[in-house]
Design a protein around this motif. Sequence first.
Motif, mmCIF file in Angstrom:
data_model
loop_
_atom_site.group_PDB
_atom_site.id
_atom_site.type_symbol
_atom_site.label_atom_id
_atom_site.label_comp_id
_atom_site.label_asym_id
_atom_site.label_seq_id
_atom_site.Cartn_x
_atom_site.Cartn_y
_atom_site.Cartn_z
ATOM 1 N N ASN A 153 -10.507 -32.365 -34.075
ATOM 2 C CA ASN A 153 -11.613 -31.784 -33.333
ATOM 3 C C ASN A 153 -11.132 -30.854 -32.232
ATOM 4 O OD1 ASN A 153 -13.757 -32.959 -34.757
ATOM 5 N ND2 ASN A 153 -13.395 -34.901 -33.748
ATOM 6 N N GLU A 154 -9.931 -31.105 -31.716
ATOM 7 C CA GLU A 154 -9.365 -30.181 -30.737
ATOM 8 C C GLU A 154 -9.105 -28.834 -31.406
ATOM 9 O OE1 GLU A 154 -5.531 -29.802 -27.737
ATOM 10 O OE2 GLU A 154 -5.955 -31.700 -28.735
ATOM 11 N N TYR A 155 -8.633 -28.884 -32.659
ATOM 12 C CA TYR A 155 -8.409 -27.641 -33.408
ATOM 13 C C TYR A 155 -9.735 -26.925 -33.638
ATOM 14 C CZ TYR A 155 -7.307 -24.508 -37.259
ATOM 15 O OH TYR A 155 -7.179 -23.398 -38.050
ATOM 16 N N LEU A 156 -10.758 -27.692 -34.053
ATOM 17 C CA LEU A 156 -12.093 -27.126 -34.265
ATOM 18 C C LEU A 156 -12.592 -26.486 -32.983
ATOM 19 C CD1 LEU A 156 -14.858 -27.177 -36.050
ATOM 20 C CD2 LEU A 156 -15.405 -29.106 -34.588
ATOM 21 N N HIS A 157 -12.441 -27.218 -31.889
ATOM 22 C CA HIS A 157 -12.898 -26.782 -30.572
ATOM 23 C C HIS A 157 -12.237 -25.464 -30.187
ATOM 24 C CE1 HIS A 157 -12.843 -26.733 -26.147
ATOM 25 N NE2 HIS A 157 -13.890 -27.527 -26.179
ATOM 26 N N GLN A 158 -10.916 -25.405 -30.332
ATOM 27 C CA GLN A 158 -10.179 -24.244 -29.849
ATOM 28 C C GLN A 158 -10.270 -23.057 -30.799
ATOM 29 O OE1 GLN A 158 -6.208 -25.566 -29.113
ATOM 30 N NE2 GLN A 158 -6.734 -26.635 -27.232
ATOM 31 N N THR A 159 -10.281 -23.315 -32.097
ATOM 32 C CA THR A 159 -10.154 -22.234 -33.065
ATOM 33 C C THR A 159 -11.485 -21.617 -33.454
ATOM 34 O OG1 THR A 159 -8.222 -23.353 -33.952
ATOM 35 C CG2 THR A 159 -9.171 -21.616 -35.301
ATOM 36 N N HIS A 160 -12.490 -22.437 -33.688
ATOM 37 C CA HIS A 160 -13.721 -21.940 -34.287
ATOM 38 C C HIS A 160 -14.782 -21.515 -33.282
ATOM 39 C CE1 HIS A 160 -12.405 -22.840 -38.317
ATOM 40 N NE2 HIS A 160 -12.099 -24.063 -37.958
ATOM 41 N N TYR A 161 -14.889 -22.202 -32.172
ATOM 42 C CA TYR A 161 -16.021 -21.948 -31.287
ATOM 43 C C TYR A 161 -15.643 -21.633 -29.841
ATOM 44 C CZ TYR A 161 -18.581 -23.803 -35.240
ATOM 45 O OH TYR A 161 -19.092 -23.992 -36.491
ATOM 46 N N PHE A 162 -14.359 -21.695 -29.514
ATOM 47 C CA PHE A 162 -13.945 -21.419 -28.145
ATOM 48 C C PHE A 162 -12.751 -20.476 -28.131
ATOM 49 C CE2 PHE A 162 -16.463 -25.167 -27.826
ATOM 50 C CZ PHE A 162 -17.083 -25.090 -26.582
ATOM 51 N N ASP A 163 -12.746 -19.588 -27.152
ATOM 52 C CA ASP A 163 -11.668 -18.620 -27.006
ATOM 53 C C ASP A 163 -10.396 -19.331 -26.555
ATOM 54 O OD1 ASP A 163 -10.589 -15.872 -26.662
ATOM 55 O OD2 ASP A 163 -10.560 -16.462 -24.549
ATOM 56 N N ARG A 164 -9.294 -19.060 -27.227
ATOM 57 C CA ARG A 164 -8.052 -19.779 -26.940
ATOM 58 C C ARG A 164 -7.503 -19.476 -25.553
ATOM 59 N NH1 ARG A 164 -4.198 -20.109 -32.307
ATOM 60 N NH2 ARG A 164 -5.610 -21.352 -33.575
ATOM 61 N N LEU A 165 -7.629 -18.235 -25.120
ATOM 62 C CA LEU A 165 -7.042 -17.859 -23.831
ATOM 63 C C LEU A 165 -7.859 -18.396 -22.664
ATOM 64 C CD1 LEU A 165 -4.951 -16.226 -22.185
ATOM 65 C CD2 LEU A 165 -6.526 -14.276 -22.342
ATOM 66 N N THR A 166 -9.159 -18.124 -22.656
ATOM 67 C CA THR A 166 -9.991 -18.456 -21.491
ATOM 68 C C THR A 166 -10.694 -19.804 -21.611
ATOM 69 O OG1 THR A 166 -11.943 -17.384 -22.441
ATOM 70 C CG2 THR A 166 -10.438 -15.996 -21.156
ATOM 71 N N PHE A 197 -21.260 -7.457 -20.825
ATOM 72 C CA PHE A 197 -20.564 -6.814 -19.706
ATOM 73 C C PHE A 197 -19.077 -6.705 -20.005
ATOM 74 C CE2 PHE A 197 -20.859 -11.319 -18.741
ATOM 75 C CZ PHE A 197 -19.666 -11.674 -18.115
ATOM 76 N N GLN A 198 -18.472 -5.668 -19.430
ATOM 77 C CA GLN A 198 -17.062 -5.384 -19.690
ATOM 78 C C GLN A 198 -16.340 -5.096 -18.382
ATOM 79 O OE1 GLN A 198 -16.380 -2.425 -22.676
ATOM 80 N NE2 GLN A 198 -14.200 -2.857 -22.818
ATOM 81 N N LEU A 199 -15.151 -5.683 -18.237
ATOM 82 C CA LEU A 199 -14.333 -5.451 -17.049
ATOM 83 C C LEU A 199 -13.851 -4.009 -17.041
ATOM 84 C CD1 LEU A 199 -12.192 -8.732 -17.029
ATOM 85 C CD2 LEU A 199 -14.398 -8.302 -15.925
ATOM 86 N N LEU A 217 -5.051 -13.361 -15.126
ATOM 87 C CA LEU A 217 -6.215 -12.808 -14.433
ATOM 88 C C LEU A 217 -7.504 -13.099 -15.205
ATOM 89 C CD1 LEU A 217 -7.089 -11.133 -11.985
ATOM 90 C CD2 LEU A 217 -6.719 -9.067 -13.357
ATOM 91 N N LEU A 218 -7.463 -12.908 -16.526
ATOM 92 C CA LEU A 218 -8.637 -13.193 -17.360
ATOM 93 C C LEU A 218 -9.031 -14.666 -17.272
ATOM 94 C CD1 LEU A 218 -8.144 -11.151 -20.666
ATOM 95 C CD2 LEU A 218 -10.009 -10.927 -19.029
ATOM 96 N N SER A 233 -28.146 -21.249 -19.060
ATOM 97 C CA SER A 233 -27.448 -19.981 -19.260
ATOM 98 C C SER A 233 -26.079 -20.262 -19.859
ATOM 99 C CB SER A 233 -27.314 -19.211 -17.945
ATOM 100 O OG SER A 233 -26.511 -19.929 -17.035
ATOM 101 N N MET A 234 -25.435 -19.217 -20.322
ATOM 102 C CA MET A 234 -24.144 -19.371 -20.991
ATOM 103 C C MET A 234 -23.373 -18.071 -20.843
ATOM 104 S SD MET A 234 -23.599 -20.018 -25.079
ATOM 105 C CE MET A 234 -22.104 -20.686 -25.776
ATOM 106 N N VAL A 235 -22.059 -18.161 -20.699
ATOM 107 C CA VAL A 235 -21.215 -16.973 -20.683
ATOM 108 C C VAL A 235 -20.101 -17.160 -21.701
ATOM 109 C CG1 VAL A 235 -19.668 -17.782 -18.840
ATOM 110 C CG2 VAL A 235 -19.981 -15.328 -19.212
ATOM 111 N N THR A 236 -19.775 -16.107 -22.444
ATOM 112 C CA THR A 236 -18.751 -16.198 -23.481
ATOM 113 C C THR A 236 -17.822 -14.991 -23.404
ATOM 114 O OG1 THR A 236 -19.944 -14.921 -25.155
ATOM 115 C CG2 THR A 236 -20.440 -17.245 -25.027
ATOM 116 N N ARG A 237 -16.630 -15.172 -23.949
ATOM 117 C CA ARG A 237 -15.736 -14.026 -24.124
ATOM 118 C C ARG A 237 -15.996 -13.474 -25.524
ATOM 119 N NH1 ARG A 237 -9.148 -13.703 -24.657
ATOM 120 N NH2 ARG A 237 -8.953 -11.486 -24.161
ATOM 121 N N TRP A 238 -16.507 -12.248 -25.583
ATOM 122 C CA TRP A 238 -16.844 -11.628 -26.871
ATOM 123 C C TRP A 238 -15.583 -11.137 -27.556
ATOM 124 C CZ3 TRP A 238 -21.275 -11.851 -29.472
ATOM 125 C CH2 TRP A 238 -21.472 -10.985 -30.541
ATOM 126 N N ASN A 239 -14.834 -10.300 -26.878
ATOM 127 C CA ASN A 239 -13.498 -9.897 -27.325
ATOM 128 C C ASN A 239 -12.827 -9.103 -26.213
ATOM 129 O OD1 ASN A 239 -14.182 -7.076 -27.506
ATOM 130 N ND2 ASN A 239 -15.152 -7.489 -29.466
#
Length: 585
Positions: A153-166, A197-199, A217-218, A233-239
Amino acid sequence: MMFDFLVLTAEEGAEMTMVNLEVFQFPSNNLNKQLANVAMNYVNEAIMITNKHNQIMYVNNKFEQITGYTFREVRGKTPKTLQSGIQGLSFYEKMKRIVKNTGKWQGEIWNRTKNGEIYLQSLSIIAVKNTFDQIEHFIGIFSDLFHNKSIENEYLHQTHYFDRLTTLPNRALFEKRVVSSLKLSEQTNENFAIIFFQLDNFTSVNEKYGYIYGDILLKRIALRLNSHLPEHSMVTRWNGTEFTSIIESISNEEEVIHHINQLQRQISTPVLVNGIEVCLQANFGICMYRKDGKTVSDLLSKANTALEIARREKKPYLFYHPKMGKPNNFFIMELELKKAIKEEQFELYYQPLISVSSSKLVGFEALIRWNHPTEGLISPVKFIPLAEQTGLIQDIGNIVFKKACMQLRKWKDKGFNNINISVNISMNQFRNQLLVENIREILQETNVNPYDIGIELTESSLIDNMEETTLKLHELKNLGLSIAIDDFGTGYSSLGYLIDFPIQRIKIDRTFTKVIGKNEKIKAIVSAINTMAETMDIEVVAEGIETEEQFYLMQKLNCNVVQGFLFDKPLPIEEVERKWLIFRE
């Protein structure tokens, strides 16, 4: 007086927690009730018990912890309170049928917490019957997969639905959240906003201080954004440096602007990394549900369009307006392509392959078409390049191969024998480490003879890593598949790989066929290819045959098989059977 009591015991297994249900009879006294209640509240899964009408009668502490709802808030209500809207009515109807017929159901389901977060839930439902074999209660036992500590589930969590870096939710989870918000808004008549939104100038930060600094920094910015989110509300990293946010239950644009100002404040507050202080800014594009659109693709694409114009005009934020023009078609198509994969909107058309010596049918090439719900049939030329760029080609390739195998199985069952189907494998698909395993599983699942299936690869697919390519091609051949080189002569043609690779067929590109009657050099090249192939026991197929003259020349040059509009265009299944198979039999 005796009292039937439900006791749940948890047993830790190697891979997952199994919950066993037993019914014991205890004297009805407060001590036993208290003991059972304590036990239920220390089980590591959420437990919910309903009556036969599906009204909630009991929940344990873990239920309250995962969902955010107290027992008082859900008592007497149905589990619909928890639904995310991501699964359709047919999903729940099927679940009910299985529980009714078998007494249980187990699977994964998307649900929604009290504060609006969606999460993936592992759920087991048990029907409890009385002595007359009638259902009296339902017991639901579930866990939140996003916060499960197991490796899988950690793999599922990190790979499929959550950004690995942030560690922020990624675009896949965000799109599911938008679907959930749409369903909720239809019920409550409330509005929500999508924000892209974009930095700004982040590239210069990477160039000046390095990518490691940029990654740190990210992470810091992402942590700030996630720590200061309002409810619903929700915030995500798109790319890259692009983010998305959704804010629900809003009444007007002023509330959205307030939310944007909060996000901008978290971004613009100076960040200190390794003694270096950096200040960032961002541009925002906003789209409002109902006013600007009512579908996921429409809302996301319009918010993205507003962001692009805000960046171009150097505005802090812009709300979408029809005067901004049509949304980015590339962006919309990517979203629709994902939906097409999920709903399998693809069809296969089949173009006949004809033996030159006998003029009889020897097989078909399977060619994909996208049956778009509003645009109709879309040619692969329009969507395959996008699928390659976005990585969606892996899923599409698996769908195509499986559909071709299933169709071959159906034709064999109908008595249409001696048919071979060729399937195209793209360059990115061939590079996939799981390609051989995916093909093996599909062959086993569809129970087709692999010797009746061929795969076609372009020359450019084979040149990256010769050693790895050779190994993979031999693995595919060992499965029983025949291997063809498509568009031969247009890419990185090499006599060497014809010797090293286990190739049974080469297909002369249609650009050669088109001019073969007018260009003696092309005719000489095709003749040389045929002579070489015959010596190496490789079959030659000429593509793009449209005239009798072209067919005659290819016949004269000793091609083995031909394909083209002279014989037939790619056809849907019904026409293939009517024109080629029934007549043939």
